[in-house]
Design a protein around this motif. Sequence first.
Motif, PDB file in Angstrom:
ATOM      1  N   CYS A   8       7.476  16.296  -4.113  1.00 16.11           N
ATOM      2  CA  CYS A   8       7.127  15.495  -5.477  1.00 16.11           C
ATOM      3  C   CYS A   8       5.805  15.928  -5.890  1.00 16.11           C
ATOM      4  O   CYS A   8       5.718  15.887  -6.904  1.00 16.11           O
ATOM      5  N   ARG A   9       4.793  16.164  -5.012  1.00 20.93           N
ATOM      6  CA  ARG A   9       3.673  16.410  -5.292  1.00 20.93           C
ATOM      7  C   ARG A   9       3.683  17.994  -6.098  1.00 20.93           C
ATOM      8  O   ARG A   9       2.653  18.248  -6.797  1.00 20.93           O
ATOM      9  N   ILE A  10       4.443  18.494  -5.677  1.00 23.79           N
ATOM     10  CA  ILE A  10       4.576  20.252  -5.894  1.00 23.79           C
ATOM     11  C   ILE A  10       5.484  20.120  -7.208  1.00 23.79           C
ATOM     12  O   ILE A  10       5.248  20.791  -8.202  1.00 23.79           O
ATOM     13  N   ILE A  11       6.488  19.525  -7.293  1.00 28.30           N
ATOM     14  CA  ILE A  11       7.459  19.756  -8.291  1.00 28.30           C
ATOM     15  C   ILE A  11       7.035  18.993  -9.747  1.00 28.30           C
ATOM     16  O   ILE A  11       7.347  19.430 -10.688  1.00 28.30           O
ATOM     17  N   CYS A  12       6.043  18.105  -9.648  1.00 26.11           N
ATOM     18  CA  CYS A  12       5.456  17.584 -10.836  1.00 26.11           C
ATOM     19  C   CYS A  12       4.340  18.515 -11.295  1.00 26.11           C
ATOM     20  O   CYS A  12       3.102  18.048 -11.341  1.00 26.11           O
ATOM     21  N   ASP A  13       4.900  19.567 -11.649  1.00 25.21           N
ATOM     22  CA  ASP A  13       3.683  20.686 -12.044  1.00 25.21           C
ATOM     23  C   ASP A  13       3.215  20.742 -13.290  1.00 25.21           C
ATOM     24  O   ASP A  13       2.076  21.239 -13.678  1.00 25.21           O
ATOM     25  N   GLU A  14       4.010  20.196 -14.243  1.00 26.19           N
ATOM     26  CA  GLU A  14       3.830  20.355 -15.722  1.00 26.19           C
ATOM     27  C   GLU A  14       2.580  19.156 -15.783  1.00 26.19           C
ATOM     28  O   GLU A  14       1.746  19.331 -16.546  1.00 26.19           O
ATOM     29  N   HIS A  15       2.922  18.061 -15.375  1.00 30.69           N
ATOM     30  CA  HIS A  15       1.990  16.563 -15.765  1.00 30.69           C
ATOM     31  C   HIS A  15       0.980  16.510 -14.837  1.00 30.69           C
ATOM     32  O   HIS A  15       0.328  15.798 -14.854  1.00 30.69           O
ATOM     33  N   ARG A  16       1.405  16.969 -13.492  1.00 33.08           N
ATOM     34  CA  ARG A  16       0.603  16.647 -12.300  1.00 33.08           C
ATOM     35  C   ARG A  16       0.220  15.010 -12.349  1.00 33.08           C
ATOM     36  O   ARG A  16      -0.840  14.202 -12.407  1.00 33.08           O
ATOM     37  N   ASN A  17       1.415  14.485 -12.236  1.00 34.16           N
ATOM     38  CA  ASN A  17       1.347  12.731 -12.387  1.00 34.16           C
ATOM     39  C   ASN A  17       1.477  12.030 -11.013  1.00 34.16           C
ATOM     40  O   ASN A  17       1.711  10.762 -11.118  1.00 34.16           O
ATOM     41  N   VAL A  18       1.589  12.872  -9.969  1.00 34.08           N
ATOM     42  CA  VAL A  18       1.944  12.186  -8.505  1.00 34.08           C
ATOM     43  C   VAL A  18       0.682  12.032  -7.921  1.00 34.08           C
ATOM     44  O   VAL A  18      -0.013  13.185  -7.753  1.00 34.08           O
ATOM     45  N   ARG A  58       0.936  -1.355  -0.149  1.00 35.64           N
ATOM     46  CA  ARG A  58      -0.076   0.077   0.097  1.00 35.64           C
ATOM     47  C   ARG A  58       0.929   1.104   0.103  1.00 35.64           C
ATOM     48  O   ARG A  58       0.919   2.030   0.994  1.00 35.64           O
ATOM     49  N   PRO A  59       1.640   1.344  -1.077  1.00 30.00           N
ATOM     50  CA  PRO A  59       2.409   2.730  -1.176  1.00 30.00           C
ATOM     51  C   PRO A  59       1.618   4.069  -1.023  1.00 30.00           C
ATOM     52  O   PRO A  59       0.478   3.972  -1.691  1.00 30.00           O
ATOM     53  N   HIS A  60       1.908   4.933  -0.352  1.00 34.74           N
ATOM     54  CA  HIS A  60       1.212   6.052  -0.269  1.00 34.74           C
ATOM     55  C   HIS A  60       1.326   7.095  -1.234  1.00 34.74           C
ATOM     56  O   HIS A  60       0.695   8.046  -1.153  1.00 34.74           O
ATOM     57  N   ILE A  61       2.244   7.198  -2.101  1.00 32.47           N
ATOM     58  CA  ILE A  61       2.617   7.717  -3.419  1.00 32.47           C
ATOM     59  C   ILE A  61       2.562   6.870  -4.495  1.00 32.47           C
ATOM     60  O   ILE A  61       3.034   5.808  -4.479  1.00 32.47           O
ATOM     61  N   ARG A  62       2.066   7.353  -5.597  1.00 28.99           N
ATOM     62  CA  ARG A  62       1.791   6.449  -6.793  1.00 28.99           C
ATOM     63  C   ARG A  62       2.071   7.467  -8.048  1.00 28.99           C
ATOM     64  O   ARG A  62       1.535   8.673  -8.209  1.00 28.99           O
ATOM     65  N   ILE A  63       2.822   7.078  -9.012  1.00 26.55           N
ATOM     66  CA  ILE A  63       2.977   7.623 -10.288  1.00 26.55           C
ATOM     67  C   ILE A  63       1.619   7.081 -11.152  1.00 26.55           C
ATOM     68  O   ILE A  63       1.479   6.041 -11.246  1.00 26.55           O
ATOM     69  N   LYS A  64       0.911   8.214 -11.668  1.00 24.33           N
ATOM     70  CA  LYS A  64      -0.364   7.781 -12.483  1.00 24.33           C
ATOM     71  C   LYS A  64      -0.346   7.018 -13.530  1.00 24.33           C
ATOM     72  O   LYS A  64      -0.862   6.334 -13.997  1.00 24.33           O
TER      73      LYS A  64
END
Length: 94
Positions: free
Chosen positions: A68-78, A19-25
Amino acid sequence: MSKIEEKLFQDRYRVDAGRPHIRIKDAGLCRDCRNQQCTVCCPAGCYSREAGGQVALTTDGCLECGTCRIICDEHRNVEWEWPRGGFGILFKFG
Ligand code: SF4
Ligand code: SF4
């Protein structure tokens, strides 16, 4: 003065298996991501560049800083949520 690796070694991490709490969509978006900034900005080194331009994420050791949730600003993939109670990082101060 201690190096960052020595400081991180003092923390403890309780893994929530399966159950990882972060996922790459969408892994395909990471392949197309120009800078793959998550691979250099995560202080715990949870993201890594793989062969073929893939990005791998291992949440063990995550410091729950939210970068990581902020830095992935272009794709919003986190997809990011807090670990369940009793799991995740245990900081040791001092
Ligand atoms: S910044 Fe976002 S889209 Fe880019 S590689 Fe990292 S998770 Fe994937
Ligand atoms: S929340 Fe912070 S420590 Fe955890 S994976 Fe994201 S950038 Fe790394």
